[in-house]
Design a protein around this motif. Structure first.
Motif, short mmCIF file in Angstrom:
data_model
loop_
_atom_site.label_atom_id
_atom_site.label_comp_id
_atom_site.label_asym_id
_atom_site.label_seq_id
_atom_site.Cartn_x
_atom_site.Cartn_y
_atom_site.Cartn_z
N CYS A 25 -3.96 29.70 -7.10
CA CYS A 25 -3.16 28.47 -7.27
C CYS A 25 -1.93 28.49 -6.37
O CYS A 25 -1.57 27.47 -5.77
CB CYS A 25 -2.74 28.33 -8.74
N PRO A 52 -5.51 20.14 -10.37
CA PRO A 52 -5.52 20.54 -11.79
C PRO A 52 -6.92 20.85 -12.29
O PRO A 52 -7.13 21.85 -13.00
CB PRO A 52 -4.92 19.32 -12.50
N ILE A 56 -8.30 24.58 -13.59
CA ILE A 56 -8.85 24.79 -14.93
C ILE A 56 -10.26 25.38 -14.84
O ILE A 56 -10.63 26.30 -15.59
CB ILE A 56 -8.87 23.46 -15.71
N CYS A 83 0.02 29.14 -14.49
CA CYS A 83 -1.07 28.24 -14.07
C CYS A 83 -0.94 26.89 -14.77
O CYS A 83 -1.10 25.83 -14.15
CB CYS A 83 -2.42 28.87 -14.37
N ILE A 87 -0.37 23.19 -13.19
CA ILE A 87 -1.27 22.08 -13.53
C ILE A 87 -0.46 20.90 -14.09
O ILE A 87 -0.66 19.74 -13.71
CB ILE A 87 -2.33 22.54 -14.53
N CYS A 90 1.38 19.11 -11.35
CA CYS A 90 0.50 18.21 -10.58
C CYS A 90 0.27 16.91 -11.33
O CYS A 90 0.29 15.82 -10.74
CB CYS A 90 -0.82 18.91 -10.29
#
Length: 263
Positions: A25, A52, A56, A83, A87, A90
């Motif tokens: 990431c 994202p 995931i 993480c 996400i 974003c």
């Protein structure tokens, strides 16, 4: 006779699930910024939508992979947390263009230009149809407009009943409420002929000894006859008189209480 020595069991290293995804990431975020600054016409919105979901999926693959291995492993909660932060960032950035389109300076400028054009059109009709009524000022604006119209014609096609409020200040010092109501009805007739209708129209005159004020909201009140407007003015004047009387009585009671305390 051979003697065997048992070697001490060496603990296998613990695999931390989440570190690999966090590293990818961070690499992806760095590449994203490089592309944004150095690649012309880079579609950063599409990237924000994809990252994202990709993060995931990658985190899920890493969890499944280590779950299928007979090794010692545990979740790296700090990596997973970062993480999720990336996400979430974003996702938040995806809404920035929408917010700018709704509340940004371009939308505000569009609303201002549309209202200025509407106000000019209304004022010109006032001067043409009722030149004897002197207008001191026309003000107002959009209350909650989120459309994309650039002209009054486009605005009217969206919805003839727009979220516009209009304030009409009259120059004349009216001797009575009857003449004020008559002018309000004459001006309201002109406003109702426009292709775009405001949801609220306010008439006021502060030039005389007694200020006059009439607020007409939505179609029902804007269709009032001159008589109905006059009745509304009478109710407002009675309400203001009762309010002044109540304030005066409260002040008298307060003064009397102070006098009794000082006696």
């Amino acid at each position: 006779m051979e003697m065997t020595m048992n070697k001490p069991e060496v603990n296998a290293p613990i695999r931390r699930v989440g570190s690999f995804t966090l590293g990818l990431c961070l690499i992806a975020a760095g590449i994203f910024f490089l592309f944004y600054y150095f690649v012309p016409k880079f579609d950063w919105m599409l990237t924000l939508k994809i990252l994202p979901a990709a993060a995931i999926i990658l985190l899920g693959v890493e969890v499944l992979y280590f779950a299928s291995k007979p090794e010692r492993w545990k979740y790296d909660f700090l990596s997973v947390f970062f993480c999720l932060i990336l996400i979430g960032g974003c996702f938040c950035l995806m809404f920035v263009p929408t917010l700018l389109a709704e509340f940004g300076p371009e939308q505000e400028q569009r609303r201002t230009e549309l209202f200025d054009a509407y106000r000019t059109e209304v004022y010109e009709d006032f001067k043409q149809d009722v030149p004897d009524i002197e207008i001191r000022n026309l003000s107002g604006g959009f209350s909650n407009y989120r459309g994309k119209a650039d002209t009054l014609e486009e605005l009217a096609k969206e919805n003839s009943k727009q979220d516009i409020y209009l304030r009409v200040e009259l120059e004349e010092a009216y001797p009575d409420a009857e003449s004020f109501a008559a002018d309000c009805r004459a001006l309201m007739n002109i406003i109702q002929k426009q292709a775009i209708q405001p949801y609220e129209v306010t008439f006021e005159s502060n030039m005389g000894e007694q200020p006059l004020y009439l607020d007409l909201q939505d179609t029902v009140q804007q269709d009032w006859t001159e008589k109905q407007m006059l009745e509304q003015l009478a109710k407002q004047q009675q309400y203001e008189a009762d309010l002044d009387a109540a304030e005066s009585d409260a002040l008298d009671e307060e003064n009397e209480a102070e006098i009794e305390e000082n006696a």
